[in-house]
Every structure is written in C-alpha cells, then in structure tokens.
Design a protein around this motif. Structure first.
Motif, PDB file in Angstrom:
ATOM      1  N   ASP A   2      24.039  27.079  48.977  1.00  0.00           N
ATOM      2  CA  ASP A   2      23.440  25.823  49.376  1.00  0.00           C
ATOM      3  C   ASP A   2      21.886  26.269  49.714  1.00  0.00           C
ATOM      4  O   ASP A   2      21.543  27.234  50.168  1.00  0.00           O
ATOM      5  CB  ASP A   2      23.894  25.730  50.959  1.00  0.00           C
ATOM      6  N   SER A   4      18.892  24.710  51.156  1.00  0.00           N
ATOM      7  CA  SER A   4      18.782  23.647  52.329  1.00  0.00           C
ATOM      8  C   SER A   4      17.258  22.795  52.336  1.00  0.00           C
ATOM      9  O   SER A   4      17.579  21.833  52.849  1.00  0.00           O
ATOM     10  CB  SER A   4      18.916  24.487  53.618  1.00  0.00           C
ATOM     11  N   VAL A   5      16.422  23.494  51.823  1.00  0.00           N
ATOM     12  CA  VAL A   5      15.154  22.808  51.823  1.00  0.00           C
ATOM     13  C   VAL A   5      14.250  23.111  50.650  1.00  0.00           C
ATOM     14  O   VAL A   5      14.413  24.232  50.161  1.00  0.00           O
ATOM     15  CB  VAL A   5      14.049  23.130  52.981  1.00  0.00           C
ATOM     16  N   ASP A 317      24.201  19.984  58.185  1.00  0.00           N
ATOM     17  CA  ASP A 317      23.278  18.618  58.360  1.00  0.00           C
ATOM     18  C   ASP A 317      22.125  18.991  57.593  1.00  0.00           C
ATOM     19  O   ASP A 317      21.108  19.451  58.033  1.00  0.00           O
ATOM     20  CB  ASP A 317      23.021  18.250  59.672  1.00  0.00           C
ATOM     21  N   ARG A 318      21.828  18.903  56.182  1.00  0.00           N
ATOM     22  CA  ARG A 318      20.719  19.261  55.444  1.00  0.00           C
ATOM     23  C   ARG A 318      19.771  18.403  55.876  1.00  0.00           C
ATOM     24  O   ARG A 318      18.296  18.886  55.508  1.00  0.00           O
ATOM     25  CB  ARG A 318      21.195  19.007  53.736  1.00  0.00           C
ATOM     26  N   LYS A 319      19.983  17.167  55.940  1.00  0.00           N
ATOM     27  CA  LYS A 319      18.585  16.454  56.508  1.00  0.00           C
ATOM     28  C   LYS A 319      18.130  16.892  57.785  1.00  0.00           C
ATOM     29  O   LYS A 319      16.645  16.944  57.637  1.00  0.00           O
ATOM     30  CB  LYS A 319      18.995  14.818  56.614  1.00  0.00           C
ATOM     31  N   VAL A 322      15.927  19.812  56.812  1.00  0.00           N
ATOM     32  CA  VAL A 322      14.522  19.417  56.245  1.00  0.00           C
ATOM     33  C   VAL A 322      13.568  18.941  57.297  1.00  0.00           C
ATOM     34  O   VAL A 322      12.334  19.370  57.268  1.00  0.00           O
ATOM     35  CB  VAL A 322      14.831  18.426  55.260  1.00  0.00           C
ATOM     36  N   PRO A 332      16.831  17.560  50.758  1.00  0.00           N
ATOM     37  CA  PRO A 332      17.978  18.255  51.055  1.00  0.00           C
ATOM     38  C   PRO A 332      18.561  19.242  50.115  1.00  0.00           C
ATOM     39  O   PRO A 332      18.452  19.016  48.878  1.00  0.00           O
ATOM     40  CB  PRO A 332      19.201  17.156  51.470  1.00  0.00           C
ATOM     41  N   GLU A 352      28.008  15.496  51.753  1.00  0.00           N
ATOM     42  CA  GLU A 352      27.444  14.703  53.004  1.00  0.00           C
ATOM     43  C   GLU A 352      28.114  15.139  54.114  1.00  0.00           C
ATOM     44  O   GLU A 352      29.112  15.791  54.284  1.00  0.00           O
ATOM     45  CB  GLU A 352      27.656  13.442  52.811  1.00  0.00           C
TER      46      GLU A 352
END
Length: 383
Positions: A2, A4-5, A317-319, A322, A332, A352
């Motif tokens: 993953d 993430s940012v 929660d990738r958002k 960020v 994300p 998601e």
C-alpha cells in the motif's frame, strides 16, 4: 503493498534571476536572488548557494541518494542526458543508433571532450567504465551506482566509437544506462581496487561542467566552480556553493541561500513567497512515497490468507493518511505502487474504505472477534 501518500512537491522560483533547471528532482525548489551579487571576478556570472551540504562523497561510487547523484553529476557526464521534458539528448555521445534487433547500440563520441586534468576522453574510457562497473558485482556494491545489467560486451570500434551489445533487447537501456551511468577515466580508476573507499578528492577527475574546489566531509560544505573549457560551452553559473542550512526557507528570505525545497508545505511556510512578486511557484507531482506496507507472503497464518490482507486494505483510510501526512497535498496510495500519473502505471484493484465490509470479510474467514472486545482470533485460536 500500500502506498499511502504521494505528496505534491513545490517549486518556488525567483523571477529576478533564472531557473537552474538541473536541480530539484522531486522536491519543492525555491530559488532566490543569486548570491554574491554578480560574483565579482567571474565576469558578471552568478553564484548559486544551495542549502544542503555534501550527501556522501561526490564520486560515482560514494555519493548517496538522489541529492548525492545530482552533486556527483556536476563532475561527471553520461553518454546521453535528458532535457526538461524528459527527452534524451546527445551528450558525451554526439549520436547513437540501434541495430534492427535492438541488441547493439553504437555511440559516436564527441572528439573535443577533455577530462578535468586536461587528458582526452576516448572510447577506451567508455569501455573501461562498463568493465569496471561489472567488476564491482563481485565486490561490495557501490552506494548508488548499480552495475548495469544485461550487457554482453562493450567494444571500442574506433578511437571515438563504442558498441554496446545487450544480452537481450532492453527498452529502458537508453534512459537507465546510457543516460544514467557516469563515464569515468581509465587513467584514474584502473589502479583503484575498492572504489567505495576512494575518498580523496584527487580521484574526482571528470568530464562534467564543474570542478570540486572544497569538500569537508559528508554533510559539510562544498564548492563547485565552472570549467570554462567545458565541451558544451562555458557554464552560465560560475560557482555553486552547497552549505548545510537547517531551515532553508528563512535562509532564502534573508538571502543566505538561493534555493529551498520541501514536500507538501504548509500554507504559512509558503505565504512569504506567494505574497511576493519576486517569486513564482511551480507545483509538481512528487515521487515521494509515505506509509508503505509490504506483506510477508512467505509467512504462515493470517499473512498467507488473501482474505485477511484484503480486509486490512479495506480498513485503511488512505484519504485520512493524505490529510495527516501531506496536509491534503497528495494522492491516496495505489496498491500497485505507481501513481496514475506515472507512464508505467498498471491498473490494479483499488480498495475503498469499508470498515463494515472488512469486519464482515474477517467474520466469514473465521477470524472471530471476542464478545468483550480486543484482538480478533485466527481460526487456530491465536490472536
């Protein structure tokens, strides 16, 4: 995995002077008024003062990371180089061509190139470079320069002509090898058995546009001065000073530095530049990745269970990552590692945020949640 940012980087440029296009990479870059006025004694040519000291030792074998490579590249050249649009340019090679089967590349070298000690650069130096890098595979690997892979042989067919034959066609060869591997002089490195330990500035004989006049160890200040006999012409910037400045943006405002850069900068840091007509700003997508997760697929238990890994991906929660790590200036993470803007992006399944779905997936897979709360238990009863 993953990512993430993928933060946005910022580039702030002083409109009063110029953009030093080879600097920056993926960071936010700010250029201020050129230091030292007009650099007396250099015919009105400017000095540029950078905020980072030495990142390693600026040889191809002891520089460190992207900034170290940039510093080293002021001293050494490659066969090809990129312009500001990413297009390959002839550099040490004035021309090159590929065979129909894309196994052999022929490079015609420029004939007016001299090493910084005055000796001629020839095809023999190019052949030696590739042979020398290949020898390092049997030793401890260099800090930065990975020996080129997949090369069958390198031959000098004339004093200024080189043929490089590959083991198989490699589409990235012009960019990743011809456009990235620094060419080194045989007469300097042929007597050096351990290139990573060669930290005497006397070995820094290159064909690049600058000489190194000052080096005070890793992290210390450096001074590069232009070579007026450079084969592509006299460099516009006469001196490049690199100093270890802790806070680049105040230094830029006070005139102590000409360049500052950073990732996902807060608005209060950028405010003095956005409100000053002397500065312009360029925002670009950075290559920086924060918060990577790698699964150990060889380990038994939950990590070997795709349902467990999918549930974890659905619970991130990738958002929010960020927002927290990049002040909202980023993308994300993509489970396929590369961002959608990357030309090599390949679409993979995206996850998601779905905490309820993640819990349901874990329930169905037999990862039981204790009635009173706490860590779930795997089917074998372990936490």
């Amino acid at each position: 995995m993953d990512r993430s940012v993928d933060p946005l980087s910022r580039l702030v440029v002083d409109r009063r002077r110029f953009i030093l296009g080879t600097l920056g990479g993926v960071g936010a870059l700010v250029l201020g008024g050129c230091g030292g006025g007009e650099d007396g004694g250099q015919g009105g040519r400017p000095t540029v003062r950078m905020v980072h000291g030495a990142v390693g030792f600026p040889s191809p074998f002891a520089s460190n990371g992207g900034p170290g490579y940039n510093q080293m590249s002021l001293l050494y050249d490659t066969l090809l180089w990129k312009d500001g649009r990413g297009q390959l340019l002839p550099w040490l090679a004035r021309d090159f061509r590929s065979s129909d089967d894309h196994l052999t590349y022929t490079f015609d070298l420029r004939q007016n190139v001299k090493w910084s000690d005055g000796r001629d650069l020839t095809a023999d130096d190019v052949v030696f470079t590739f042979e020398y890098y290949a020898e390092q595979e049997t030793l401890s690997p260099p800090v930065i320069i990975q020996p080129p892979q997949g090369i069958a042989k390198v031959t000098a067919t004339a004093s200024h002509t080189v043929e490089i034959t590959l083991e198989k066609p490699l589409v990235t060869f012009p960019v990743e090898v011809a456009g990235a591997v620094p060419i080194i002089p045989r007469h300097v490195w042929s007597s050096i058995d351990d290139p990573g330990a060669a930290l005497d500035t006397n070995v820094l004989v290159g064909s690049g546009p600058y000489r190194l006049d000052k080096y005070d160890g890793d992290g210390g200040p450096m001074l590069f001065t232009a070579r007026d006999d450079y084969f592509l012409g006299r460099p516009y910037v006469a001196r490049i000073e690199m100093n270890n400045i802790t806070d680049a943006f105040p230094a830029l405002l006070t005139g102590a530095a000409d360049v500052a850069r950073g990732f996902s900068l807060r608005d209060d840091i950028l405010a003095p530049f956005t409100s000053n007509d002397a500065f312009g700003m360029i925002t670009q997508q950075g290559g920086y990745i924060a918060g990577s997760i790698y699964w150990n697929l060889g380990q038994e238990g939950p990590l070997a269970d795709v349902r467990f890994r999918q549930a974890c991906a659905m619970a991130v929660d990738r958002k929010e990552v960020v927002a927290r790590l990049a002040n909202g200036r980023g993308l994300p993470g993509n489970p396929g590692f590369l961002s959608p803007e990357n030309p090599f992006f390949a679409p993979v399944r995206q996850y998601e945020l779905d905490v309820a779905g993640a819990n349901a997936l874990l329930d169905a897979a037999g990862y039981r949640a204790p009635a009173g709360g706490g860590a779930r238990q795997a089917p074998d009863g372990t936490p």
